[in-house]
Design an enzyme around this catalytic site. Structure first.
Site, PDB file in Angstrom:
ATOM      1  N   SER A   1       0.790  -1.231   0.000  1.00 36.16           N
ATOM      2  CA  SER A   1       0.000   0.000   0.000  1.00 36.16           C
ATOM      3  C   SER A   1       0.825   1.285   0.000  1.00 36.16           C
ATOM      4  CB  SER A   1      -0.951   0.020   1.204  1.00 36.16           C
ATOM      5  OG  SER A   1      -0.228   0.168   2.415  1.00 36.16           O
TER       6      SER A   1
ATOM      7  N   LYS B   1       0.785   4.258   6.912  1.00 39.20           N
ATOM      8  CA  LYS B   1       0.172   5.150   5.922  1.00 39.20           C
ATOM      9  C   LYS B   1       0.767   6.546   6.077  1.00 39.20           C
ATOM     10  CE  LYS B   1      -2.874   1.861   4.937  1.00 39.20           C
ATOM     11  NZ  LYS B   1      -2.721   1.040   3.719  1.00 39.20           N
TER      12      LYS B   1
END
Length: 241
Positions: free
Chosen positions: A52, A125
Protein backbone atom coordinates in the site's frame (compact mmCIF):
# COMPACT_ATOMS: atom_id res chain seq x y z
CA UNK A 1 57.34 -25.53 45.77
CA UNK A 2 56.90 -25.96 42.01
CA UNK A 3 53.59 -27.71 42.60
CA UNK A 4 52.44 -24.87 44.84
CA UNK A 5 53.46 -22.33 42.20
CA UNK A 6 51.63 -24.29 39.48
CA UNK A 7 48.54 -24.50 41.62
CA UNK A 8 48.66 -20.78 42.28
CA UNK A 9 48.97 -20.01 38.56
CA UNK A 10 46.07 -22.36 37.80
CA UNK A 11 43.92 -20.68 40.45
CA UNK A 12 44.74 -17.23 39.07
CA UNK A 13 43.85 -18.35 35.56
CA UNK A 14 40.57 -19.82 36.76
CA UNK A 15 39.76 -16.61 38.63
CA UNK A 16 40.64 -14.50 35.56
CA UNK A 17 38.39 -16.66 33.38
CA UNK A 18 35.51 -16.30 35.82
CA UNK A 19 36.01 -12.53 36.01
CA UNK A 20 36.11 -12.36 32.20
CA UNK A 21 32.87 -14.36 31.93
CA UNK A 22 31.28 -12.17 34.61
CA UNK A 23 32.26 -9.02 32.69
CA UNK A 24 30.87 -10.49 29.48
CA UNK A 25 27.58 -11.27 31.23
CA UNK A 26 27.37 -7.75 32.66
CA UNK A 27 28.07 -6.21 29.24
CA UNK A 28 25.44 -8.46 27.65
CA UNK A 29 22.82 -7.58 30.27
CA UNK A 30 23.54 -3.86 29.95
CA UNK A 31 23.27 -4.11 26.16
CA UNK A 32 19.92 -5.92 26.48
CA UNK A 33 18.63 -3.31 28.94
CA UNK A 34 19.74 -0.41 26.74
CA UNK A 35 18.17 -2.06 23.67
CA UNK A 36 14.92 -2.58 25.58
CA UNK A 37 14.81 1.03 26.75
CA UNK A 38 15.55 2.33 23.25
CA UNK A 39 12.82 0.12 21.77
CA UNK A 40 10.33 1.09 24.46
CA UNK A 41 10.87 4.84 24.52
CA UNK A 42 12.84 6.01 21.47
CA UNK A 43 12.87 3.98 18.27
CA UNK A 44 11.53 0.68 17.03
CA UNK A 45 11.78 -1.48 13.92
CA UNK A 46 8.84 -2.61 11.77
CA UNK A 47 8.61 -4.44 8.47
CA UNK A 48 6.23 -3.47 5.66
CA UNK A 49 3.52 -6.15 5.30
CA UNK A 50 1.75 -4.90 2.17
CA UNK A 51 2.10 -2.97 -1.10
CA UNK A 52 0.00 0.00 0.00
CA UNK A 53 2.95 2.40 0.37
CA UNK A 54 4.82 1.58 -2.84
CA UNK A 55 6.99 3.03 -4.23
CA UNK A 56 7.96 4.89 -1.06
CA UNK A 57 8.04 1.61 0.89
CA UNK A 58 8.25 -1.80 -0.71
CA UNK A 59 6.76 -4.94 0.82
CA UNK A 60 9.17 -6.54 3.35
CA UNK A 61 11.22 -3.35 3.74
CA UNK A 62 12.26 -2.66 7.32
CA UNK A 63 11.70 0.81 8.71
CA UNK A 64 12.84 2.58 11.87
CA UNK A 65 10.09 4.41 13.74
CA UNK A 66 10.56 7.40 16.04
CA UNK A 67 8.37 6.63 19.07
CA UNK A 68 8.68 10.18 20.42
CA UNK A 69 6.00 11.05 17.85
CA UNK A 70 3.34 12.13 18.75
CA UNK A 71 3.90 12.13 22.53
CA UNK A 72 6.90 14.50 22.49
CA UNK A 73 7.24 15.64 18.87
CA UNK A 74 4.01 16.69 17.12
CA UNK A 75 2.86 14.89 14.01
CA UNK A 76 2.48 16.82 10.77
CA UNK A 77 0.75 16.33 7.44
CA UNK A 78 2.91 14.20 5.18
CA UNK A 79 4.39 12.10 7.97
CA UNK A 80 4.55 8.36 7.32
CA UNK A 81 3.21 6.84 10.52
CA UNK A 82 2.78 3.39 12.02
CA UNK A 83 -0.46 2.93 13.94
CA UNK A 84 -2.46 0.24 15.66
CA UNK A 85 -5.58 -1.01 13.89
CA UNK A 86 -8.43 1.38 14.88
CA UNK A 87 -10.81 -1.57 14.56
CA UNK A 88 -11.87 -3.46 11.47
CA UNK A 89 -9.11 -2.31 9.13
CA UNK A 90 -7.21 -5.61 9.25
CA UNK A 91 -8.73 -9.05 8.74
CA UNK A 92 -8.76 -11.43 11.66
CA UNK A 93 -5.88 -13.86 11.51
CA UNK A 94 -4.74 -16.89 13.44
CA UNK A 95 -1.42 -16.85 15.24
CA UNK A 96 1.07 -19.13 13.51
CA UNK A 97 2.38 -21.84 15.82
CA UNK A 98 6.18 -21.84 16.16
CA UNK A 99 8.51 -24.44 17.65
CA UNK A 100 9.30 -23.45 21.27
CA UNK A 101 12.97 -22.61 20.56
CA UNK A 102 12.14 -20.38 17.57
CA UNK A 103 9.33 -18.73 19.56
CA UNK A 104 11.74 -18.01 22.42
CA UNK A 105 14.35 -16.51 20.07
CA UNK A 106 11.69 -14.41 18.33
CA UNK A 107 10.41 -13.17 21.70
CA UNK A 108 13.91 -12.16 22.76
CA UNK A 109 14.63 -10.35 19.49
CA UNK A 110 11.29 -8.53 19.78
CA UNK A 111 12.11 -7.65 23.41
CA UNK A 112 15.31 -5.87 22.40
CA UNK A 113 13.79 -4.33 19.27
CA UNK A 114 15.58 -6.40 16.63
CA UNK A 115 12.42 -8.15 15.46
CA UNK A 116 8.87 -6.96 14.87
CA UNK A 117 6.51 -9.94 15.07
CA UNK A 118 3.52 -7.63 15.59
CA UNK A 119 4.02 -5.72 12.31
CA UNK A 120 1.01 -7.52 10.86
CA UNK A 121 -1.11 -5.98 13.64
CA UNK A 122 -0.12 -2.45 12.63
CA UNK A 123 -0.58 -0.31 9.53
CA UNK A 124 1.69 2.17 7.75
CA UNK A 125 0.17 5.15 5.92
CA UNK A 126 0.85 8.81 5.20
CA UNK A 127 -1.00 11.51 7.13
CA UNK A 128 -3.03 13.71 4.80
CA UNK A 129 -5.48 15.38 7.19
CA UNK A 130 -5.09 16.60 10.78
CA UNK A 131 -7.97 17.32 13.20
CA UNK A 132 -10.34 19.88 11.70
CA UNK A 133 -8.98 19.58 8.16
CA UNK A 134 -11.41 19.47 5.22
CA UNK A 135 -10.10 16.79 2.86
CA UNK A 136 -11.65 16.59 -0.63
CA UNK A 137 -10.95 14.63 -3.81
CA UNK A 138 -10.83 15.10 -6.64
CA UNK A 139 -10.76 18.42 -8.51
CA UNK A 140 -10.82 18.82 -12.30
CA UNK A 141 -7.09 18.07 -12.45
CA UNK A 142 -7.50 14.91 -10.38
CA UNK A 143 -5.86 16.47 -7.32
CA UNK A 144 -6.69 16.06 -3.66
CA UNK A 145 -7.31 19.26 -1.68
CA UNK A 146 -6.88 20.02 2.01
CA UNK A 147 -8.68 23.10 3.33
CA UNK A 148 -9.23 24.23 -0.25
CA UNK A 149 -5.53 23.98 -1.20
CA UNK A 150 -4.83 21.53 -4.08
CA UNK A 151 -1.88 19.25 -3.38
CA UNK A 152 0.93 18.35 -5.74
CA UNK A 153 1.86 14.91 -4.34
CA UNK A 154 5.17 13.62 -5.79
CA UNK A 155 5.12 10.53 -3.55
CA UNK A 156 1.92 9.10 -5.06
CA UNK A 157 2.11 6.01 -7.29
CA UNK A 158 -0.66 5.76 -9.90
CA UNK A 159 -1.47 3.20 -12.60
CA UNK A 160 -0.06 4.02 -16.07
CA UNK A 161 -2.06 6.77 -17.77
CA UNK A 162 -4.03 7.62 -14.61
CA UNK A 163 -3.92 11.21 -13.32
CA UNK A 164 -6.64 11.11 -10.66
CA UNK A 165 -5.00 10.57 -7.25
CA UNK A 166 -7.95 8.58 -5.92
CA UNK A 167 -10.16 6.15 -7.79
CA UNK A 168 -13.12 7.29 -5.67
CA UNK A 169 -14.13 10.81 -4.71
CA UNK A 170 -14.60 11.80 -1.08
CA UNK A 171 -15.37 14.87 1.02
CA UNK A 172 -14.50 14.57 4.72
CA UNK A 173 -13.83 16.76 7.76
CA UNK A 174 -11.38 15.16 10.18
CA UNK A 175 -12.78 14.90 13.73
CA UNK A 176 -10.95 16.09 16.85
CA UNK A 177 -8.03 13.90 17.97
CA UNK A 178 -8.11 11.97 14.69
CA UNK A 179 -6.26 11.66 11.40
CA UNK A 180 -7.08 11.02 7.74
CA UNK A 181 -4.44 8.70 6.30
CA UNK A 182 -3.78 7.34 2.82
CA UNK A 183 -1.32 4.96 1.20
CA UNK A 184 1.05 6.27 -1.46
CA UNK A 185 -0.01 3.41 -3.75
CA UNK A 186 -3.38 5.07 -4.15
CA UNK A 187 -5.09 2.42 -6.28
CA UNK A 188 -3.95 -0.41 -4.01
CA UNK A 189 -4.41 0.88 -0.47
CA UNK A 190 -7.21 0.13 1.98
CA UNK A 191 -6.87 3.37 3.88
CA UNK A 192 -9.22 5.99 5.36
CA UNK A 193 -11.21 6.10 2.11
CA UNK A 194 -12.21 2.45 2.31
CA UNK A 195 -12.85 1.97 6.02
CA UNK A 196 -15.97 4.09 6.29
CA UNK A 197 -17.98 1.11 7.53
CA UNK A 198 -15.69 0.54 10.51
CA UNK A 199 -16.61 1.87 13.99
CA UNK A 200 -14.51 5.05 13.55
CA UNK A 201 -15.60 5.55 9.93
CA UNK A 202 -12.10 5.48 8.50
CA UNK A 203 -10.48 7.99 10.85
CA UNK A 204 -7.46 7.04 12.97
CA UNK A 205 -7.25 8.19 16.60
CA UNK A 206 -3.99 10.02 17.28
CA UNK A 207 -3.62 7.82 20.36
CA UNK A 208 -3.24 4.81 18.02
CA UNK A 209 -0.10 6.23 16.45
CA UNK A 210 3.00 4.27 17.49
CA UNK A 211 5.43 6.67 15.84
CA UNK A 212 6.74 8.27 12.67
CA UNK A 213 8.82 6.26 10.22
CA UNK A 214 11.97 8.19 9.37
CA UNK A 215 14.30 5.77 7.61
CA UNK A 216 14.24 2.58 5.54
CA UNK A 217 16.90 0.42 7.22
CA UNK A 218 16.74 -2.81 5.20
CA UNK A 219 17.52 -4.03 2.61
CA UNK A 220 20.64 -1.93 2.21
CA UNK A 221 19.88 -0.98 -1.39
CA UNK A 222 16.55 0.52 -0.27
CA UNK A 223 18.14 2.65 2.46
CA UNK A 224 16.67 6.16 2.47
CA UNK A 225 15.32 8.90 4.69
CA UNK A 226 11.55 9.31 4.68
CA UNK A 227 10.47 12.90 4.24
CA UNK A 228 7.11 14.51 4.96
CA UNK A 229 7.12 16.89 1.94
CA UNK A 230 6.40 20.22 3.70
CA UNK A 231 6.30 21.97 0.31
CA UNK A 232 3.31 19.80 -0.67
CA UNK A 233 1.28 21.02 2.30
CA UNK A 234 2.43 24.65 2.24
CA UNK A 235 -0.51 27.01 2.71
CA UNK A 236 -2.86 24.33 4.04
CA UNK A 237 -2.89 25.83 7.56
CA UNK A 238 -3.90 29.21 6.16
CA UNK A 239 -6.91 27.57 4.54
CA UNK A 240 -8.04 25.88 7.77
CA UNK A 241 -10.93 27.19 9.67
Amino acid sequence: MDMDRAGSVSARRKKSTLLFLRDLLVIFMVAVLVSFLIKTFLIRSFFIPSQSMEQTLVMDDRIIVNELVPEVTPITRGDVVVFKDPGGWLPAREEAQQPPLIAAVDWFLAFVGLSAPDSNDHLVKRIIGLPGDHVVCCNALGQLSVNGVPLDEPYVALPPGETKVSRDDFDEVVPDDSLWVMGDNRYNSKDSRYNGETPLEGFVPIDNVVGRAFVVSWPVDHWSWLGNYPETFAGVDEGAG
